[in-house]
Design a protein around this motif. Structure first.
Motif, mmCIF file in Angstrom:
data_model
loop_
_atom_site.group_PDB
_atom_site.id
_atom_site.type_symbol
_atom_site.label_atom_id
_atom_site.label_comp_id
_atom_site.label_asym_id
_atom_site.label_seq_id
_atom_site.Cartn_x
_atom_site.Cartn_y
_atom_site.Cartn_z
ATOM 1 N N ILE A 1 26.212 -44.499 20.470
ATOM 2 C CA ILE A 1 25.459 -45.583 21.121
ATOM 3 C C ILE A 1 24.559 -45.008 22.211
ATOM 4 C CG2 ILE A 1 25.666 -47.671 22.538
ATOM 5 C CD1 ILE A 1 28.313 -48.211 20.944
ATOM 6 N N GLU A 2 25.106 -44.109 23.023
ATOM 7 C CA GLU A 2 24.291 -43.468 24.067
ATOM 8 C C GLU A 2 23.151 -42.658 23.439
ATOM 9 O OE1 GLU A 2 27.155 -42.267 27.699
ATOM 10 O OE2 GLU A 2 27.817 -41.526 25.733
ATOM 11 N N THR B 1 21.655 -43.036 20.618
ATOM 12 C CA THR B 1 20.657 -43.886 19.988
ATOM 13 C C THR B 1 19.561 -44.291 20.977
ATOM 14 O OG1 THR B 1 22.298 -44.727 18.458
ATOM 15 C CG2 THR B 1 20.334 -46.055 18.727
ATOM 16 N N LEU B 2 19.903 -44.364 22.245
ATOM 17 C CA LEU B 2 18.945 -44.793 23.262
ATOM 18 C C LEU B 2 18.142 -43.645 23.870
ATOM 19 C CD1 LEU B 2 21.279 -47.364 25.037
ATOM 20 C CD2 LEU B 2 19.480 -47.829 23.348
ATOM 21 N N LEU B 3 18.452 -42.408 23.485
ATOM 22 C CA LEU B 3 17.780 -41.244 24.068
ATOM 23 C C LEU B 3 16.492 -40.895 23.328
ATOM 24 C CD1 LEU B 3 20.846 -38.880 24.606
ATOM 25 C CD2 LEU B 3 19.631 -40.225 26.330
ATOM 26 N N PRO B 4 15.538 -40.334 24.047
ATOM 27 C CA PRO B 4 14.335 -39.831 23.374
ATOM 28 C C PRO B 4 14.707 -38.634 22.488
ATOM 29 C CG PRO B 4 14.039 -39.893 25.773
ATOM 30 C CD PRO B 4 15.471 -40.197 25.487
ATOM 31 N N LYS C 1 28.552 -37.284 24.350
ATOM 32 C CA LYS C 1 27.960 -38.624 24.365
ATOM 33 C C LYS C 1 28.401 -39.399 23.127
ATOM 34 C CE LYS C 1 23.835 -37.594 27.078
ATOM 35 N NZ LYS C 1 24.277 -38.207 28.304
#
Length: 89
Positions: A69-70, A72-75, A66
């Motif tokens: 950026i990807e 950063t958006l994950l829990p 990943k």
């Protein structure tokens, strides 16, 4: 890396479920900074939590492919679950 793997990681791992700024402070900033704010120490040097987090995320990105950026958006739980083997190095 030896200090990270043998000393810092076990302390951070044991504190993953800690909550509350007064309890988290030493995990992020180290005992010295926690003491300045009258928070309890946990046995960590200055900014050990940030250093450990850097290597944890680096491990996660390499393992999963990943982008940052990807990620950063994950829990956080998703990252920790995918990088569970990080703690065994």
């Amino acid at each position: 890396m030896k200090m990270l793997n043998e000393y810092i990681k076990p302390i951070i791992y044991d504190g993953l479920d800690v909550q509350g700024l007064e309890n988290l402070n030493a995990y992020l900033y180290g005992d010295e900074m926690a003491a300045l704010q009258n928070y309890p120490p946990v046995g960590l040097p200055y900014c050990a939590g940030y250093a450990c987090g850097y290597y944890l995320v680096k491990h996660f990105l390499k393992k999963t492919g990943k982008s940052i950026i990807e990620a950063t958006l994950l829990p956080a739980k998703e990252i920790l679950d995918a990088a569970e083997d990080f703690w065994n190095d």
